[in-house]
Design an enzyme around this catalytic site. Structure first.
Site, mmCIF file in Angstrom:
data_model
loop_
_atom_site.group_PDB
_atom_site.id
_atom_site.type_symbol
_atom_site.label_atom_id
_atom_site.label_comp_id
_atom_site.label_asym_id
_atom_site.label_seq_id
_atom_site.Cartn_x
_atom_site.Cartn_y
_atom_site.Cartn_z
ATOM 1 N N PRO A 352 0.864 -1.190 0.000
ATOM 2 C CA PRO A 352 0.000 0.000 0.000
ATOM 3 C C PRO A 352 0.896 1.234 0.000
ATOM 4 O O PRO A 352 1.569 1.531 0.988
ATOM 5 C CB PRO A 352 -0.782 -0.118 1.316
ATOM 6 C CG PRO A 352 -0.381 -1.416 1.941
ATOM 7 C CD PRO A 352 0.868 -1.883 1.292
ATOM 8 N N ASP A 528 5.880 2.065 2.295
ATOM 9 C CA ASP A 528 4.922 0.989 2.536
ATOM 10 C C ASP A 528 4.113 1.355 3.774
ATOM 11 O O ASP A 528 4.628 1.335 4.897
ATOM 12 C CB ASP A 528 5.697 -0.321 2.752
ATOM 13 C CG ASP A 528 4.785 -1.525 2.940
ATOM 14 O OD1 ASP A 528 3.606 -1.328 3.276
ATOM 15 O OD2 ASP A 528 5.276 -2.658 2.751
ATOM 16 N N HIS A 529 2.875 1.693 3.562
ATOM 17 C CA HIS A 529 2.066 2.217 4.664
ATOM 18 C C HIS A 529 1.707 1.136 5.687
ATOM 19 O O HIS A 529 1.185 1.427 6.758
ATOM 20 C CB HIS A 529 0.788 2.861 4.112
ATOM 21 C CG HIS A 529 0.259 3.967 4.977
ATOM 22 N ND1 HIS A 529 0.788 4.280 6.210
ATOM 23 C CD2 HIS A 529 -0.761 4.839 4.793
ATOM 24 C CE1 HIS A 529 0.113 5.277 6.758
ATOM 25 N NE2 HIS A 529 -0.835 5.635 5.905
ATOM 26 N N ARG A 530 2.016 -0.121 5.382
ATOM 27 C CA ARG A 530 1.797 -1.157 6.393
ATOM 28 C C ARG A 530 2.836 -1.030 7.507
ATOM 29 O O ARG A 530 2.606 -1.433 8.640
ATOM 30 C CB ARG A 530 1.927 -2.558 5.762
ATOM 31 C CG ARG A 530 0.869 -2.877 4.733
ATOM 32 C CD ARG A 530 1.174 -4.182 4.046
ATOM 33 N NE ARG A 530 2.508 -4.177 3.443
ATOM 34 C CZ ARG A 530 3.081 -5.230 2.879
ATOM 35 N NH1 ARG A 530 2.450 -6.382 2.855
ATOM 36 N NH2 ARG A 530 4.279 -5.147 2.336
ATOM 37 N N ILE A 532 5.164 1.903 7.691
ATOM 38 C CA ILE A 532 5.524 3.282 8.014
ATOM 39 C C ILE A 532 4.269 4.135 7.980
ATOM 40 O O ILE A 532 3.502 4.094 7.003
ATOM 41 C CB ILE A 532 6.552 3.788 6.986
ATOM 42 C CG1 ILE A 532 7.856 3.015 7.177
ATOM 43 C CG2 ILE A 532 6.778 5.288 7.115
ATOM 44 C CD1 ILE A 532 8.792 3.136 6.027
#
Ligand code: CAO
Length: 556
Positions: A352, A528-530, A532
């Site tokens: 993501p 990577d929004h998972r 960070i």
């Protein structure tokens, strides 16, 4: 070496049966009991095991031949003593045709209404303790015609259909798939059609006495039939196939058997293979006589299913015939470009992405770089902004360790890396390549500049080794010399972030009192929004902006 002829065994009264499979090749070594061929009548199939061990020297039959008892199947070469000791091929009570006879029935009772009520009983199993019900093709209330398959029984070596003994209506069938049944066991009842009731139903005495094809189920079960082994070793990825069919098998297990389904015609070897892989036979289109399913049909089924997009696949992009709209040219992709197709899709679909933008005021950095020009000449080593970016990124990674990490495949752990290797995206005629500079945090600007140039040259000359493209913790993609004011780079998963660098330009910067003409460098950080969150990314990018704005901060 002695040669012996292996012949079609006794067929229990049948005049002719068909060869539906040949399980050995000419020249093959076979063991005693190993299946040589499979024979099939209208209602049952059986495997003919080798009566002796030896080497096949000439096969006398082919698939589709109709053979009689005593016909030669093949010639076998046997070692001297073994030949003397070998028994002639015997297929006691292997009666394919017997199974083709109507199923055993009890003498008809007086009809309550319409025809007689017949008990449907398991025929003589020829010594086998029990056989398994593997298919049920009819259910209570179904109208059936004489000879129609009601169910299929299977032992270790043979399967047989259980045909309706007369035209009529199935009253009961008290069994389910997977049940094991024994000789004489009552399976249900059938009421014969009224018109037929007046006449004697079949010939009970003869029918009950008839031996049946499943007689061979008493034969000791050997290793999987050779054809099955051959198929599994065929080059098809069995594991992959098994995975593909796990779902179907689960579905099939939970699915009520389709009682009214059309009968499935398949030999025991095919059935065994289908069961091993988990192929629901009722979904396979048989290409053999009378729609019989052959091994080739299983292969085709597997190939088709593997080629089909999985149920969870994304909708595919339409395959447009571009030539219909004008002239086109199709150009093959290089291997690197093909790898990029896979890598980018993988990263894009798994990660993501969020991208954050900022400008670094690099006026001082550029002045410093300018001041180093004589030294660059002297060292024959050009300093572009890139080595400074590498240094700044190394420091930012140290200060923000979540950026120097990878999400473990279980999604429950973060792997924090204690080293600092940074990839640099290099544009080459063959495509995008990302060589990796190792231990960036321990190198000087001069070393980083030299190494970046060397790796970029190697990339463009196709000289990079695999190891030089592995192990990156983070990537820098610098499009600065090409242009653009910003872009959203794709994270090179399993890394968790990437820095995009766009074209340095003089831009007005407000200092609180006035606009100043400053050299600014557009930065874009995709992450990577998972792993960070936005605040982490803001801090990381701000750190870079500050350090690039004042290189003295690298000393702190
Ligand atoms: N803004 C303006 N000019 C820049 C700049 C920037 N951000 N970055 C570099 N430059 C200048 C350099 O200073 C150099 O100028 P001079 O020749 O006047 O000294 C010139 O651009 C060429 O630099 P370079 O490309 O030779 O060297 P580099 O260290 O900047 O970059 C490399 C090396 C390998 C990263 C680069 O050549 C490259 O291939 N970039 C493309 C990367 C890419 O394709 N990314 C996209 C990936 S996603 O699709």
């Amino acid at each position: 070496m002695k040669r012996d002829s292996v012949k079609v065994p006794e067929l229990g009264g049948a005049s002719e049966v068909e060869v539906i499979e040949i399980a050995v090749a000419d020249g093959a070594a076979v063991a005693t009991g190993q299946t040589l061929i499979t024979l099939e009548s209208d209602k049952a199939s059986m495997e003919v095991p080798s009566p002796l061990a030896g080497t096949v020297r000439g096969i006398s039959v082919k698939v589709g031949d109709r053979v009689r008892e005593g016909d030669e199947i093949l010639v076998m070469e046997i070692a001297g003593e073994a030949a003397a000791a070998s028994a002639p091929p015997v297929m006691s009570a292997s009666t394919v045709t017997a199974a083709a006879a109507p199923a055993p029935v009890a003498p008809g009772k007086a009809p309550a209404s319409g025809g007689a009520v017949l008990a449907l009983r398991v025929p003589d199993l020829g010594g086998a303790d029990s056989v398994e019900v593997i298919e049920i093709s009819a259910r209570a209330g179904d109208s059936v015609t004489e000879g129609a398959s009601l169910l299929v029984l299977e032992g270790d070596k043979a399967s047989m259909e259980f045909p309706a003994p007369a035209d009529g209506t199935v009253l009961t069938l008290d069994i389910k798939v997977g049940d094991r049944v024994t000789s004489g066991q009552k399976l249900g009842e059938l009421r014969t059609a009224a018109a037929a009731a007046a006449a004697p139903v079949a010939q009970p005495a003869a029918v009950v006495a008839a031996p049946v094809a499943v007689a061979d189920v008493a034969a000791p079960a050997a290793a999987p039939a050779p054809d099955v082994q051959a198929t599994l070793a065929d080059g098809d990825a069995v594991a992959a196939i098994t995975r593909v069919f796990e779902k179907e098998t689960r579905l099939a297990a939970g699915r009520a058997p389709s009682a009214a389904a059309a009968p499935v015609y398949a030999g025991p070897a095919v059935r065994q293979l289908a069961r091993e892989i988990g192929i629901p036979l009722d979904e396979v289109r048989g290409s053999g006589p009378k729609g019989r399913i052959l091994r080739e049909d299983l292969r085709s089924y597997v190939k088709t299913r593997l080629a089909a997009p999985p149920a969870t696949a994304l909708p595919t992009v339409p395959d447009v015939d571009f030539a219909a709209f004008g002239p086109i040219e199709t150009v093959a992709l290089s291997n690197i470009q093909k790898a990029t197709v896979t890598n980018m899709s993988r990263s894009w679909l798994n990660v993501p992405h969020v991208t954050q933008f900022d400008y670094a005021d690099v006026t001082e950095l550029e002045a410093f770089r300018d001041s180093l020009k004589p030294e660059m000449e002297q060292r024959k080593n050009k300093l572009t902004p890139l080595p400074f970016l590498l240094l700044a990124v190394a420091r930012a990674l140290r200060e923000h360790p979540r950026f120097n990490a990878a999400l473990a495949p279980d999604g429950a752990n973060l792997v924090l890396k204690k080293y600092c290797h940074v990839g640099i995206a290099v544009d080459t005629p063959q495509g995008l390549v990302v060589p990796v500079i190792r231990d960036v945090d321990r190198k000087s600007v001069w070393e980083l500049a030299a190494e970046a140039r060397e790796l970029a040259d190697k990339a463009r000359n196709r000289k990079l080794k695999l190891a030089e493209m592995q192990g990156a913790c983070f990537t820098i993609s610098s499009l600065g010399n090409i242009g653009g004011e910003g872009f959203t780079p794709i994270v090179n998963a399993p890394e968790v972030a990437i820095l995009g660098v766009s074209k340095l330009a003089v831009r007005p910067v407000w200092n609180g009192q006035e606009f100043l003409a400053r050299k600014t460098l557009p930065l874009s950080l995709s992450y990577d929004h998972r792993v960070i969150n936005g605040a982490d990314a803001g801090n990381f990018l701000s750190f870079l902006v500050v350090v690039l704005g004042d290189l003295r901060r690298l000393l702190l």
